[in-house]
Design an enzyme around this catalytic site. Structure first.
Site, PDB file in Angstrom:
ATOM      1  N   PHE A   1      -1.682  16.485   3.864  1.00  0.00           N
ATOM      2  CA  PHE A   1      -2.243  15.569   2.528  1.00  0.00           C
ATOM      3  C   PHE A   1      -0.740  15.716   1.819  1.00  0.00           C
ATOM      4  O   PHE A   1      -0.392  16.776   1.188  1.00  0.00           O
ATOM      5  CB  PHE A   1      -3.445  16.438   1.908  1.00  0.00           C
ATOM      6  CG  PHE A   1      -3.933  15.318   0.898  1.00  0.00           C
ATOM      7  CD1 PHE A   1      -5.132  14.438   1.398  1.00  0.00           C
ATOM      8  CD2 PHE A   1      -3.665  15.250  -0.349  1.00  0.00           C
ATOM      9  CE1 PHE A   1      -5.678  13.455   0.496  1.00  0.00           C
ATOM     10  CE2 PHE A   1      -4.105  14.248  -1.160  1.00  0.00           C
ATOM     11  CZ  PHE A   1      -5.091  13.422  -0.499  1.00  0.00           C
TER      12      PHE A   1
ATOM     13  N   GLU B   1       0.851  -1.161  -0.020  1.00  0.00           N
ATOM     14  CA  GLU B   1      -0.099  -0.149   0.022  1.00  0.00           C
ATOM     15  C   GLU B   1       0.812   1.352   0.058  1.00  0.00           C
ATOM     16  O   GLU B   1       2.119   1.119   0.564  1.00  0.00           O
ATOM     17  CB  GLU B   1      -0.895   0.191   1.316  1.00  0.00           C
ATOM     18  CG  GLU B   1      -1.666   1.255   1.269  1.00  0.00           C
ATOM     19  CD  GLU B   1      -2.898   1.492   0.591  1.00  0.00           C
ATOM     20  OE1 GLU B   1      -2.564   1.780  -0.693  1.00  0.00           O
ATOM     21  OE2 GLU B   1      -3.824   1.146   0.782  1.00  0.00           O
ATOM     22  N   ASP B   2       0.228   2.445  -0.525  1.00  0.00           N
ATOM     23  CA  ASP B   2       1.188   3.643  -0.434  1.00  0.00           C
ATOM     24  C   ASP B   2       0.859   4.312   0.815  1.00  0.00           C
ATOM     25  O   ASP B   2       2.016   4.646   1.363  1.00  0.00           O
ATOM     26  CB  ASP B   2       0.756   4.504  -1.599  1.00  0.00           C
ATOM     27  CG  ASP B   2      -0.905   4.943  -1.507  1.00  0.00           C
ATOM     28  OD1 ASP B   2      -1.553   4.406  -0.875  1.00  0.00           O
ATOM     29  OD2 ASP B   2      -1.308   5.845  -2.429  1.00  0.00           O
TER      30      ASP B   2
ATOM     31  N   ASP C   1      -3.771   5.711   6.488  1.00  0.00           N
ATOM     32  CA  ASP C   1      -4.367   7.194   6.750  1.00  0.00           C
ATOM     33  C   ASP C   1      -5.016   6.662   8.404  1.00  0.00           C
ATOM     34  O   ASP C   1      -4.440   6.521   9.437  1.00  0.00           O
ATOM     35  CB  ASP C   1      -5.038   7.880   6.055  1.00  0.00           C
ATOM     36  CG  ASP C   1      -5.458   9.161   6.480  1.00  0.00           C
ATOM     37  OD1 ASP C   1      -5.584   9.367   7.842  1.00  0.00           O
ATOM     38  OD2 ASP C   1      -5.550  10.185   5.684  1.00  0.00           O
TER      39      ASP C   1
ATOM     40  N   ARG D   1       0.262  11.958  -9.679  1.00  0.00           N
ATOM     41  CA  ARG D   1       0.916  10.657  -9.651  1.00  0.00           C
ATOM     42  C   ARG D   1       2.170  10.710 -10.468  1.00  0.00           C
ATOM     43  O   ARG D   1       3.158   9.984 -10.125  1.00  0.00           O
ATOM     44  CB  ARG D   1      -0.103   9.910 -10.317  1.00  0.00           C
ATOM     45  CG  ARG D   1      -1.342   9.445  -9.420  1.00  0.00           C
ATOM     46  CD  ARG D   1      -1.753   8.436 -10.120  1.00  0.00           C
ATOM     47  NE  ARG D   1      -3.313   7.839  -9.338  1.00  0.00           N
ATOM     48  CZ  ARG D   1      -3.831   7.505  -8.440  1.00  0.00           C
ATOM     49  NH1 ARG D   1      -2.732   6.995  -7.404  1.00  0.00           N
ATOM     50  NH2 ARG D   1      -4.722   7.418  -7.840  1.00  0.00           N
TER      51      ARG D   1
END
Length: 218
Positions: free
Chosen positions: A185, A132-133, A136, A198
């Site tokens: 963010f 996963e990136d 959160d 991206r």
């Protein structure tokens, strides 16, 4: 298996944009560079070594969480393949993909939607490494882990490039962590804001002007 990570402090101002090559179409949309591409690369190499040392000679299936995880996944798999050729262990590696949706603008929707991917039944009885990136709140990953558990894998481990410090975190911690980051963010290195950024090599903090520019009106 290592739970170590690089912690980036809340007051870390990172690096000025003009110290790096930033695409001109994003220069006005970013506040600063938080994690340069070179540091991401080196940290990913260490995570690959930790993964290979843990699984040793057991085969694994790398499950990429699209879209944000594709860059980290690709780089991690490449480094595992290099270690397979040059270290004492060789981990047979297959790949699989799943696509989830849980964000609208900069807020989590609170639930996940599986909108693409292969048949998860293929993971039955296998060692699964979810890649996963960013973690959160942790809710998305917990829901995904429940979904994976239902198909009966041999084991499931999670590697996340980033874990965000947020008051909404439910307390979930992945098995492999690249960086623990402030509650901001972040975009770049395949992390997006409504599908933009991206194509940015570094992980950066988006500014308010950038958010406004790329916000989807609901």
């Amino acid at each position: 298996m290592s739970k170590s990570f690089i912690r980036i402090a809340d007051d870390d101002k990172g690096y000025e944009l003009d110290q790096f090559c930033i695409p001109k179409h994003y220069e006005q949309d970013l506040d600063h560079v938080l994690i340069p591409a070179g540091l991401i690369n080196d940290r990913t190499e260490r995570l690959a070594r930790d993964i290979v040392n843990h699984f040793q000679n057991e085969p694994i299936v790398g499950l990429c969480v699209l879209k944000g995880g594709y860059k980290f996944f690709t780089d991690l798999v490449d480094k595992i393949q290099i270690l397979n050729r040059n270290s004492g262990h060789s981990v047979q590696l297959a790949v699989d993909f799943i696509r989830l949706k849980s964000y609208v603008n900069d807020s989590s929707s609170g639930s996940i939607e599986v909108i693409g991917g292969d048949n998860l039944e293929n993971l039955k009885g296998k060692n699964v490494l979810v890649v996963e990136d960013i973690i959160d709140t942790g809710r998305t990953m917990l829901q995904l882990l429940e979904l994976l558990k239902s198909v009966g894998p041999k084991s499931v481990k999670v590697a996340s490039l980033l874990v965000k410090r947020t008051p909404d975190n439910v307390g979930y911690t992945p098995d492999y962590i690249g960086f623990e980051v402030p509650n901001q963010f972040l975009v770049g290195y395949a992390l997006d804001y409504n599908e933009y950024f991206r194509d940015l090599s570094h992980i950066c903090v988006i500014n308010e002007s950038g958010k406004k520019k790329y916000t989807i009106n609901k």
